[in-house]
Design a protein around this motif. Sequence first.
Motif, PDB file in Angstrom:
ATOM      1  N   ALA A 124       0.830  -1.206   0.000  1.00  0.00           N
ATOM      2  CA  ALA A 124       0.000   0.000   0.000  1.00  0.00           C
ATOM      3  C   ALA A 124       0.868   1.262   0.000  1.00  0.00           C
ATOM      4  O   ALA A 124       0.611   2.210  -0.757  1.00  0.00           O
ATOM      5  CB  ALA A 124      -0.923  -0.009   1.216  1.00  0.00           C
ATOM      6  N   VAL A 125       1.912   1.256   0.829  1.00  0.00           N
ATOM      7  CA  VAL A 125       2.787   2.430   0.905  1.00  0.00           C
ATOM      8  C   VAL A 125       3.499   2.643  -0.434  1.00  0.00           C
ATOM      9  O   VAL A 125       3.607   3.765  -0.939  1.00  0.00           O
ATOM     10  CB  VAL A 125       3.810   2.269   2.062  1.00  0.00           C
ATOM     11  CG1 VAL A 125       4.888   3.337   1.992  1.00  0.00           C
ATOM     12  CG2 VAL A 125       3.084   2.306   3.406  1.00  0.00           C
ATOM     13  N   SER A 126       3.929   1.534  -1.034  1.00  0.00           N
ATOM     14  CA  SER A 126       4.623   1.629  -2.314  1.00  0.00           C
ATOM     15  C   SER A 126       3.702   2.181  -3.412  1.00  0.00           C
ATOM     16  O   SER A 126       4.113   2.999  -4.239  1.00  0.00           O
ATOM     17  CB  SER A 126       5.159   0.241  -2.670  1.00  0.00           C
ATOM     18  OG  SER A 126       5.769   0.250  -3.918  1.00  0.00           O
ATOM     19  N   HIS A 127       2.447   1.738  -3.422  1.00  0.00           N
ATOM     20  CA  HIS A 127       1.482   2.271  -4.399  1.00  0.00           C
ATOM     21  C   HIS A 127       1.257   3.769  -4.167  1.00  0.00           C
ATOM     22  O   HIS A 127       1.196   4.554  -5.117  1.00  0.00           O
ATOM     23  CB  HIS A 127       0.142   1.540  -4.292  1.00  0.00           C
ATOM     24  CG  HIS A 127       0.159   0.139  -4.844  1.00  0.00           C
ATOM     25  ND1 HIS A 127      -0.958  -0.655  -4.883  1.00  0.00           N
ATOM     26  CD2 HIS A 127       1.156  -0.604  -5.391  1.00  0.00           C
ATOM     27  CE1 HIS A 127      -0.654  -1.828  -5.427  1.00  0.00           C
ATOM     28  NE2 HIS A 127       0.621  -1.825  -5.730  1.00  0.00           N
ATOM     29  N   ALA A 128       1.132   4.148  -2.906  1.00  0.00           N
ATOM     30  CA  ALA A 128       0.906   5.567  -2.597  1.00  0.00           C
ATOM     31  C   ALA A 128       2.139   6.394  -2.962  1.00  0.00           C
ATOM     32  O   ALA A 128       2.015   7.495  -3.510  1.00  0.00           O
ATOM     33  CB  ALA A 128       0.567   5.740  -1.115  1.00  0.00           C
ATOM     34  N   ASP A 129       3.331   5.850  -2.706  1.00  0.00           N
ATOM     35  CA  ASP A 129       4.562   6.550  -3.102  1.00  0.00           C
ATOM     36  C   ASP A 129       4.577   6.798  -4.612  1.00  0.00           C
ATOM     37  O   ASP A 129       5.080   7.811  -5.082  1.00  0.00           O
ATOM     38  CB  ASP A 129       5.804   5.715  -2.743  1.00  0.00           C
ATOM     39  CG  ASP A 129       6.115   5.736  -1.243  1.00  0.00           C
ATOM     40  OD1 ASP A 129       5.568   6.608  -0.535  1.00  0.00           O
ATOM     41  OD2 ASP A 129       6.891   4.865  -0.789  1.00  0.00           O
ATOM     42  N   ALA A 130       4.041   5.850  -5.353  1.00  0.00           N
ATOM     43  CA  ALA A 130       4.032   5.977  -6.818  1.00  0.00           C
ATOM     44  C   ALA A 130       2.956   6.953  -7.290  1.00  0.00           C
ATOM     45  O   ALA A 130       2.913   7.300  -8.468  1.00  0.00           O
ATOM     46  CB  ALA A 130       3.822   4.614  -7.466  1.00  0.00           C
ATOM     47  N   GLY A 131       2.080   7.371  -6.382  1.00  0.00           N
ATOM     48  CA  GLY A 131       1.079   8.379  -6.754  1.00  0.00           C
ATOM     49  C   GLY A 131      -0.361   7.909  -6.779  1.00  0.00           C
ATOM     50  O   GLY A 131      -1.244   8.655  -7.224  1.00  0.00           O
ATOM     51  N   ALA A 132      -0.628   6.697  -6.307  1.00  0.00           N
ATOM     52  CA  ALA A 132      -2.015   6.216  -6.297  1.00  0.00           C
ATOM     53  C   ALA A 132      -2.890   7.140  -5.450  1.00  0.00           C
ATOM     54  O   ALA A 132      -2.497   7.558  -4.363  1.00  0.00           O
ATOM     55  CB  ALA A 132      -2.070   4.794  -5.746  1.00  0.00           C
ATOM     56  N   ASP A 133      -4.067   7.473  -5.968  1.00  0.00           N
ATOM     57  CA  ASP A 133      -4.993   8.320  -5.216  1.00  0.00           C
ATOM     58  C   ASP A 133      -5.780   7.502  -4.202  1.00  0.00           C
ATOM     59  O   ASP A 133      -6.223   8.014  -3.181  1.00  0.00           O
ATOM     60  CB  ASP A 133      -5.990   8.972  -6.186  1.00  0.00           C
ATOM     61  CG  ASP A 133      -5.302   9.878  -7.181  1.00  0.00           C
ATOM     62  OD1 ASP A 133      -4.784  10.919  -6.755  1.00  0.00           O
ATOM     63  OD2 ASP A 133      -5.253   9.536  -8.383  1.00  0.00           O
ATOM     64  N   MET A 134      -5.985   6.239  -4.544  1.00  0.00           N
ATOM     65  CA  MET A 134      -6.787   5.374  -3.686  1.00  0.00           C
ATOM     66  C   MET A 134      -6.240   3.967  -3.781  1.00  0.00           C
ATOM     67  O   MET A 134      -5.836   3.527  -4.863  1.00  0.00           O
ATOM     68  CB  MET A 134      -8.252   5.407  -4.158  1.00  0.00           C
ATOM     69  CG  MET A 134      -9.209   4.523  -3.371  1.00  0.00           C
ATOM     70  SD  MET A 134     -10.904   4.574  -4.038  1.00  0.00           S
ATOM     71  CE  MET A 134     -11.478   6.150  -3.436  1.00  0.00           C
ATOM     72  N   VAL A 135      -6.199   3.270  -2.650  1.00  0.00           N
ATOM     73  CA  VAL A 135      -5.784   1.871  -2.661  1.00  0.00           C
ATOM     74  C   VAL A 135      -6.977   1.005  -2.271  1.00  0.00           C
ATOM     75  O   VAL A 135      -7.785   1.387  -1.431  1.00  0.00           O
ATOM     76  CB  VAL A 135      -4.588   1.617  -1.711  1.00  0.00           C
ATOM     77  CG1 VAL A 135      -3.307   2.232  -2.270  1.00  0.00           C
ATOM     78  CG2 VAL A 135      -4.863   2.146  -0.306  1.00  0.00           C
ATOM     79  N   ALA A 136      -7.077  -0.150  -2.928  1.00  0.00           N
ATOM     80  CA  ALA A 136      -8.251  -0.997  -2.725  1.00  0.00           C
ATOM     81  C   ALA A 136      -7.825  -2.434  -2.440  1.00  0.00           C
ATOM     82  O   ALA A 136      -7.573  -3.213  -3.356  1.00  0.00           O
ATOM     83  CB  ALA A 136      -9.142  -0.934  -3.964  1.00  0.00           C
ATOM     84  N   PRO A 137      -7.713  -2.787  -1.165  1.00  0.00           N
ATOM     85  CA  PRO A 137      -7.303  -4.146  -0.819  1.00  0.00           C
ATOM     86  C   PRO A 137      -8.415  -5.147  -1.087  1.00  0.00           C
ATOM     87  O   PRO A 137      -9.551  -4.959  -0.653  1.00  0.00           O
ATOM     88  CB  PRO A 137      -6.986  -4.062   0.677  1.00  0.00           C
ATOM     89  CG  PRO A 137      -7.787  -2.916   1.184  1.00  0.00           C
ATOM     90  CD  PRO A 137      -7.925  -1.960   0.039  1.00  0.00           C
ATOM     91  N   SER A 138      -8.076  -6.228  -1.818  1.00  0.00           N
ATOM     92  CA  SER A 138      -9.113  -7.161  -2.252  1.00  0.00           C
ATOM     93  C   SER A 138      -8.918  -8.563  -1.717  1.00  0.00           C
ATOM     94  O   SER A 138      -9.546  -9.506  -2.183  1.00  0.00           O
ATOM     95  CB  SER A 138      -9.166  -7.191  -3.787  1.00  0.00           C
ATOM     96  OG  SER A 138      -7.932  -7.629  -4.324  1.00  0.00           O
ATOM     97  N   GLY A 139      -8.045  -8.724  -0.706  1.00  0.00           N
ATOM     98  CA  GLY A 139      -7.697 -10.076  -0.278  1.00  0.00           C
ATOM     99  C   GLY A 139      -8.521 -10.674   0.836  1.00  0.00           C
ATOM    100  O   GLY A 139      -8.345 -11.838   1.182  1.00  0.00           O
TER     101      GLY A 139
END
Length: 331
Positions: free
Chosen positions: A156-171
């Motif tokens: 999640a942190v890595s996605h946000a570092d890359a600029g993701a506006d929203m993260v959606a955990p699906s597991g």
Amino acid sequence: MPDVLFDQPRRPRRLRSSATLRASVREHVLFREDLIMPVFVDPNPATRREIPSMPGIFNLGFENLPAEIDRILENGIDKVILFGVPVQKDAVGSDTWHDHGIIQSATRMLKERWPELFVITDVCFCEYTTHGHCGVLGDDGRLLNDPTLANLQKQAVSHADAGADMVAPSGMIDGMIGAMRTALDEHGHTDTTIMSYAVKYASAFYGPFRDAVDSAPQSGDRKTYQMDPANAREALIEAELDFEQGADILMVKPALSYLDIIRTVRDRFDVPIAAYNVSGEYAMVKAAAANGWIDGDAVAKEMLLSMKRAGTDLILTYFARDLAPSLPSKR
Ligand code: PBG
């Protein structure tokens, strides 16, 4: 006086007697801004492969991604959710937290080129692990919950570092929202929103998706983490846990066979609700339409409207790009 055959004063047909009245009393409207378009990213830059069971949906390499994003934006869709296929899978799905992982690279490219595009990333492991399960496996082949949480935090942190506006955990990992929220906040990503796949069923409707990203479990199934389709009360426990751990948006998945669940979750929680109109729901409509058995666009709109009526605010749907031009805007 004509003979009175029917003396009831309330005649519901009266309000249906003109297009003006019908539009005036219409209760629900499907807007472009309700829709989120899934996009599949492939590590081979030249890839442009239509998914056989999902006509109109492509696996796209970096050379072909821009044209697709242009089309999505031109049609009036402003939000995408990214799914990736890594160059290499491993036992833990380490591509998911690498700075140059497939999702990180795609997110950076998209946000650089189209800063106005809202980028959501699917946070999971099944596409990235050799075994195809959604986290770390123990020696007995069962999914280990807490070790998976630590990896979810990194992802999640890595996605946000890359600029993701929203993260959606699906597991469907217990504690995933709290773990991710804590990690995001600790890394300064307090504004990164979390849309939780809060109520996700172990469904047969995911078949085409698993073909698209090669994420079918190599052994067993997902029944120890995804929910039993027979359960409705349990959905409220799942939703409540994620709500309390800080999920900004609660999702129900799949959508069409779970409209009752959408309604119940909507009535209970005052956050926006999302529904995932999944790959199998899309494939059924496309297949019937290709046979000339139904009017595909009309059926798709009716399905999406049923989700709105059930109480959803947002819909993740493969129909988004193609239906958007015929939908009104909220802006
Ligand atoms: C898991 C994930 C899945 C989907 C979205 N995220 C597949 C699964 O749980 O097997 C399914 C989406 C669809 O069927 O359209 N990363």
